[in-house]
Design an enzyme around this catalytic site. Structure first.
Site, PDB file in Angstrom:
ATOM      1  N   ASP A 290       1.012  -1.293   0.017  1.00  0.00           N
ATOM      2  CA  ASP A 290       0.003  -0.212   0.064  1.00  0.00           C
ATOM      3  C   ASP A 290       0.995   1.118   0.098  1.00  0.00           C
ATOM      4  O   ASP A 290       2.077   1.074   0.254  1.00  0.00           O
ATOM      5  CB  ASP A 290      -1.061  -0.189   1.275  1.00  0.00           C
TER       6      ASP A 290
HETATM    7  C1  GLC Z   1      -4.527   4.214  -0.342  1.00  0.00           C
HETATM    8  C2  GLC Z   1      -5.256   3.062   0.122  1.00  0.00           C
HETATM    9  C3  GLC Z   1      -5.203   2.101  -0.992  1.00  0.00           C
HETATM   10  C4  GLC Z   1      -5.063   2.848  -2.342  1.00  0.00           C
HETATM   11  C5  GLC Z   1      -3.542   3.555  -2.194  1.00  0.00           C
HETATM   12  C6  GLC Z   1      -3.348   4.515  -3.575  1.00  0.00           C
HETATM   13  O1  GLC Z   1      -3.845   4.826   1.185  1.00  0.00           O
HETATM   14  O2  GLC Z   1      -5.042   2.308   1.343  1.00  0.00           O
HETATM   15  O3  GLC Z   1      -6.477   1.376  -1.088  1.00  0.00           O
HETATM   16  O4  GLC Z   1      -5.093   2.180  -3.368  1.00  0.00           O
HETATM   17  O5  GLC Z   1      -3.662   4.370  -0.856  1.00  0.00           O
HETATM   18  O6  GLC Z   1      -4.107   5.705  -3.388  1.00  0.00           O
END
Ligand code: GLC
Length: 752
Positions: A290
Site C-alpha cells: 500500500d
Molecule cells: C491508499 C489506500 C489504497 C489505495 C492507495 C493508493 O492509502 O489504502 O487502497 O489504493 O493508497 O491511493
C-alpha cells in the site's frame, strides 16, 4: 439379428462414433484456438522476461522495484504524469523501450483529475459507480462482472494499465471508515464479488489489485495498528475472502495492507506473502505495497513484495546500499523484477494500445443507475407504502435529499461530472417535490403533500473511523424531524418513508417504528437520485439483500467491545514515548451473522434479508444425495407468487458437525439470484457443495478438515429462513487441504 435391426444398429453405431468425433473435435478446436495461444503467449512472455532481465543493470532493476513516484530523469516526467491524478507508476526503462505503467484507484470508479493544467477545452470525468457494499447487496455476480467489464474499459480508455481494486476486507465493525469500499461481513460474498469484478475488468486486458491483504478492518492508526488474530480466524475469515477470490479469478496484482498482523507488518510478512499466498494458493501475480506502507523495505522484498509504492528516493538508496552490503541478494531482486516484467508485458501501454481519452460515460452512467437500484435493500414496507403512486406530492426532507452522497471519501473518491440528488430523481420521475420542506411546519407539509420522504445521509473517509454519537446514532435533530413528520402525516393517514444514503450502518432502534418504510440505498454512485426514484416508484422492484447484519444496538456487534483496540504508550530507551495500538479479534471466527445466529442474539435485520414488492415461493428443494462423496447438488424452484415482476436470491447455509471444533450455527456456502421473474413464472436454480464448503480450519492439524457426521443444509431467502432443511452425511472425515503453520511471535502468543 434381422437385417433391419443390424441396419439400425450400424446406423446407431455410426451416430455414436460421429457424436464422439464431434465432441473430440470441438475440444481440440477450443484447445488450438483458445488455450494453446494462451500457453504460447505465456511461454513467449517467459522468454521475453528472461531476455529483458539479462539486459537490465542492477540499478535499473532496483529502479523498477521502487515505484515511479519520483524520477531523477527529467525527460521521463511527462511519461510518468501522462494520466494526471493516477496514483501510481512503475518507472520506465528508457534504454530498453519499456514504458511507464500507470496504476489508478478506486473501488467506485477511475480516480483521475477531471481537468488537466490550463487546458479547459475538455474534461476527464469518470463514472461514479455504486460502492462495493452496494455491489455486494445485489447478490448478483453476473451484474457485478458486467460492471467490471464497463469499468475496465473506461480505465483502459483513460490510459490506465492497472486498477487498484477490488478492496475486500471484512466489514468487522460498522464504524470502520472504509466499509463503503468493502463488500460484506462474510468471506464467501466478499471473495465471490471480488472475483466477479476482477474477471470483468481483466477481460479488457487491464489489470486489477486485490486488496488490502490482510485484515485492514479499521482506519484508526491503520499504518501501525497490530491486529491480534487467531490462525483459525485468519484462515476462515480474513484470508478466506482472498483465497476464495483467487480460486475464481487471477488478479494481476495483490496489494498488502498497512497494518501489522500478530506483530509483523503485512507488507513484510513472509508467512502470508510467500508461504500462504504463493506457496499454498499458487498466486503468480505481483505483490505491491500500500502507499507508504510498512517500515523495512529490504524485509518487504525478502518477504515476497515486488513493488514498493509510491516510490521515494530514500527507498531507492536504501535498496541500493542493502544490495551493496549483501543484505539484499540479486536472487531476491530478480524474483521481484520478473514479477514486475510479467505484469508490464500484459499491459495495454506495453502492447501499444492507443487509448482514446473518451470512454463511453453515458452508457456507463446508465449501467451505474441499474446496478445501484439492484443493490438497494427494502428493509420495511408497512401496508405497502411503497411503491409510491405516480404524480404524488412529496415533502422531501433531509440534507442528503438535496446533496445526495455518491461514494465515500479518500482513495475511493471519483471525480464525477454530476451526482443526481433524490430531489432531482423524484422530479425526473414526475413527483411534485415540495422543496420548501425545510421551512414549512410538519403540519403544513402534511396538509399540502401526499407523502414524506426523509433522506438520512452519512459519509466517511479513509484514514478515520466513524463515531458513535451523531454518526452511527442519528442526531437529535434527525430523530426530532422523523418524530414530528410521523406525527403530522399519520394524523392525516399519510405515510413517511426514510431513505438511508449511508457509508455503512446507522442505528435504527429509536426511530424506525415511527415510519412506514425504510429503503437502504448505501452510496449508490452518480445516478443516486434516479436509482432511488426507480425503486421508490416501483420502476425497479427492489431485490437487494443485506451482506452485513444490522444489530438492534451497537453493543450487540461482536467486535464492539474491542474496536478499535487499545493504544499503548511504550517508554523506550530514548524516553520518547512511542504509542502503538493493539486490537485483539476476541470474537475470533464469530463475526457478523456467525455471532448473532450462534449466540442466538436477534438482530434488527438479519444477514441475507431484503424485501420485494412481490413475494416468492420456494419448492422442490432437493439434494442429489444424502451421502457425501466428492460434491452434492442442491436445487430449488423459485416461483413469483405476486402481481409484479421481481428477482429473488436463493441462499444456501450449512450447519456442520462439531467434532473437535466449535463451529458457527450456520455459514453461507452458496447463493444465486433468479432472473427477473414475471408474476407466476418459476425458475429452478442449482447450487453445488464441494469439499471446500464442508471444511473448517483445524489449527492443531494445520489443515482444512471436513469432519465426519451429519450436515444440515438450509435453503432460503435470508440467514434466518429455515423453512427448507435437508440433511446429508459424511461417513469419513476428509482432509481437504494441508497448510503451512502461520508463525506467531511469542509476544503475541501471550495475548492469544
Ligand atoms: C491508499 C489506500 C489504497 C489505495 C492507495 C493508493 O492509502 O489504502 O487502497 O489504493 O493508497 O491511493
Amino acid at each position: 439379428m434381422s437385417y433391419r435391426q443390424s441396419l439400425s444398429y450400424s446406423v446407431l453405431q455410426r451416430h455414436y462414433i460421429l457424436f464422439f468425433m464431434q465432441a473430440i473435435l470441438s475440444r481440440v478446436t477450443i484447445f488450438i484456438f483458445l488455450i494453446l495461444p494462451l500457453i504460447v503467449q505465456a511461454q513467449n512472455n517467459e522468454k521475453v522476461v528472461e531476455t529483458i532481465l539479462s539486459q537490465l543493470t542492477v540499478e535499473e532493476k532496483l529502479r523498477l522495484i521502487i515505484g515511479g513516484g519520483f524520477t531523477e530523469d527529467a525527460s521521463l516526467r511527462n511519461a510518468l504524469n501522462k494520466v494526471p491524478g493516477a496514483v501510481g507508476k512503475i518507472h520506465p526503462v528508457k534504454r530498453l523501450n519499456i514504458p511507464a505503467t500507470i496504476l489508478s484507484d478506486g473501488p467506485a470508479g477511475v480516480r483521475i483529475r477531471p481537468y488537466r493544467g490550463l487546458d479547459s477545452s475538455r474534461t476527464y470525468f469518470a463514472t461514479g459507480f455504486p460502492v462495493a457494499t452496494s455491489l455486494a447487496s445485489t447478490w448478483d455476480t453476473n451484474l457485478v462482472k458486467e460492471l467490471g467489464v464497463a469499468l475496465g474499459k473506461e480505465a483502459k480508455e483513460y490510459g490506465i494499465d492497472v486498477l487498484l481494486i477490488p478492496a475486500l476486507n471484512i466489514q468487522r465493525n460498522p464504524l470502520n471508515g472504509r466499509n463503503f469500499e468493502y463488500f460484506s461481513e462474510d468471506p464467501l460474498i466478499s471473495g465471490t464479488m471480488a472475483a466477479a469484478l476482477i474477471n470483468g475488468i481483466q477481460t479488457n486486458g487491464v489489470g486489477t489489485s486485490i486488496k488490502h491483504y490482510a485484515a485492514n478492518n479499521q482506519e484508526t492508526d491503520r499504518k501501525t495498528v497490530d491486529e491480534i488474530i487467531s490462525e483459525r480466524a485468519l484462515r476462515e475469515i480474513y484470508l478466506r475472502a482472498f483465497q476464495i477470490a483467487l480460486k475464481r479469478s487471477e488478479p494481476w496484482t495483490l496489494m498488502s495492507s498497512y497494518n501489522k498482523i500478530n506483530g509483523i507488518y503485512a507488507a513484510e510478512n513472509e508467512d502470508l506473502i510467500t508461504n500462504v499466498l504463493r506457496g499454498e494458493w499458487g498466486f503468480k501475480g505481483l505483490v505491491v505495497t500500500d502507499w507508504h506502507a510498512g517500515k523495512h523495505i529490504v524485509q518487504q522484498v525478502v518477504a515476497g513484495t515486488d513493488l514498493i509504492m509510491p516510490g521515494k528516493i530514500h527507498e531507492l538508496r536504501g535498496l541500493t546500499s542493502a544490495y551493496k552490503n549483501d543484505s539484499l541478494s540479486i536472487k531476491a531482486i530478480d524474483k521481484s523484477v520478473k514479477n514486475i516484467l510479467q505484469l508490464i508485458l500484459k499491459t495495454p501501454v506495453y502492447n501499444g494500445y492507443k487509448y482514446s481519452d473518451t470512454p463511453d460515460l453515458k452508457a456507463n452512467a446508465i449501467l451505474s443507475r441499474k446496478v445501484a437500484a439492484e443493490g438497494m435493500i427494502l428493509l420495511k414496507n408497512n401496508q405497502n407504502t411503497l411503491p409510491l403512486k405516480s404524480d404524488l406530492g412529496v415533502a422531501l426532507l433531509g440534507a442528503a435529499s438535496y446533496n445526495t452522497i455518491a461514494n465515500g471519501r479518500g482513495s475511493g473518491e471519483v471525480n464525477k461530472a454530476y451526482v443526481t440528488s433524490v430531489e432531482q430523481g423524484l422530479t425526473n420521475a414526475n413527483y411534485v417535490v415540495d422543496s420548501q420542506s425545510e421551512i414549512a411546519s410538519a403540519d403544513e407539509l402534511a396538509q399540502s403533500n401526499d407523502v414524506a420522504v426523509i433522506t438520512i445521509g452519512r459519509n466517511s473517509v479513509e484514514g478515520r473511523d466513524r463515531k458513535i454519537e451523531n454518526d452511527y446514532y442519528l442526531t437529535s435533530q434527525e430523530r426530532k424531524l422523523i418524530k414530528e413528520l410521523s406525527r403530522a402525516f399519520h394524523a392525516k393517514n399519510k405515510k413517511v418513508v426514510v431513505v438511508l444514503n449511508v457509508t455503512s450502518l446507522v442505528d435504527l432502534s429509536d426511530w424506525q417504528d415511527d415510519v412506514d418504510a425504510v429503503l437502504l440505498a448505501w452510496h449508490p454512485g452518480m445516478e443516486a437520485g434516479n436509482a432511488i426514484a426507480d425503486v421508490l416508484s416501483g420502476k425497479v422492484n427492489p431485490s437487494g439483500k443485506l451482506a452485513i447484519t444490522i444489530p438492534k444496538k451497537y453493543q450487540d456487534v461482536p467486535s464492539a467491545a474491542f474496536f478499535p483496540g487499545v493504544a499503548f504508550t511504550k517508554e523506550n530507551p530514548s524516553n520518547n514515548a512511542s504509542t502503538t495500538r493493539v486490537v485483539e479479534y476476541k470474537e475470533d471466527i464469530y463475526v457478523g451473522y456467525r455471532h448473532f445466529l450462534t449466540k442466538n442474539i436477534e438482530p434488527a435485520y438479519p444477514f441475507g434479508y431484503g424485501m420485494s414488492y412481490t413475494n416468492f415461493e420456494f419448492s422442490k428443494v432437493s439434494i442429489s444425495s444424502n451421502d457425501f462423496k466428492q460434491n452434492l447438488d442442491v436445487s430449488v424452484t423459485v416461483k413469483n407468487n405476486g402481481k409484479v415482476a421481481g428477482k429473488e436470491v436463493v441462499q444456501l447455509y450449512l450447519n456442520a458437525p462439531k467434532a473437535s471444533l466449535d463451529k458457527p450455527l450456520k455459514e453461507l456456502k452458496g447463493f444465486a439470484k433468479t432472473k427477473l421473474l414475471a408474476p407466476g413464472e418459476s425458475q429452478t436454480l442449482k447450487l453445488t457443495i464441494t469439499q471446500d464448503e464442508l471444511a473448517s480450519f483445524n489449527t492443531q492439524r494445520s489443515a482444512w478438515i471436513a469432519d465426519k457426521g451429519k450436515y444440515m443444509v438450509t435453503v432460503g431467502n435470508s440467514s434466518v429462513d429455515n423453512k427448507n432443511e435437508l440433511q446429508f452425511e459424511l461417513k469419513k472425515e476428509i482432509v481437504v487441504e494441508k497448510t503451512n503453520t502461520i508463525k506467531y511471535p511469542d509476544s503475541v502468543k501471550a495475548l492469544q
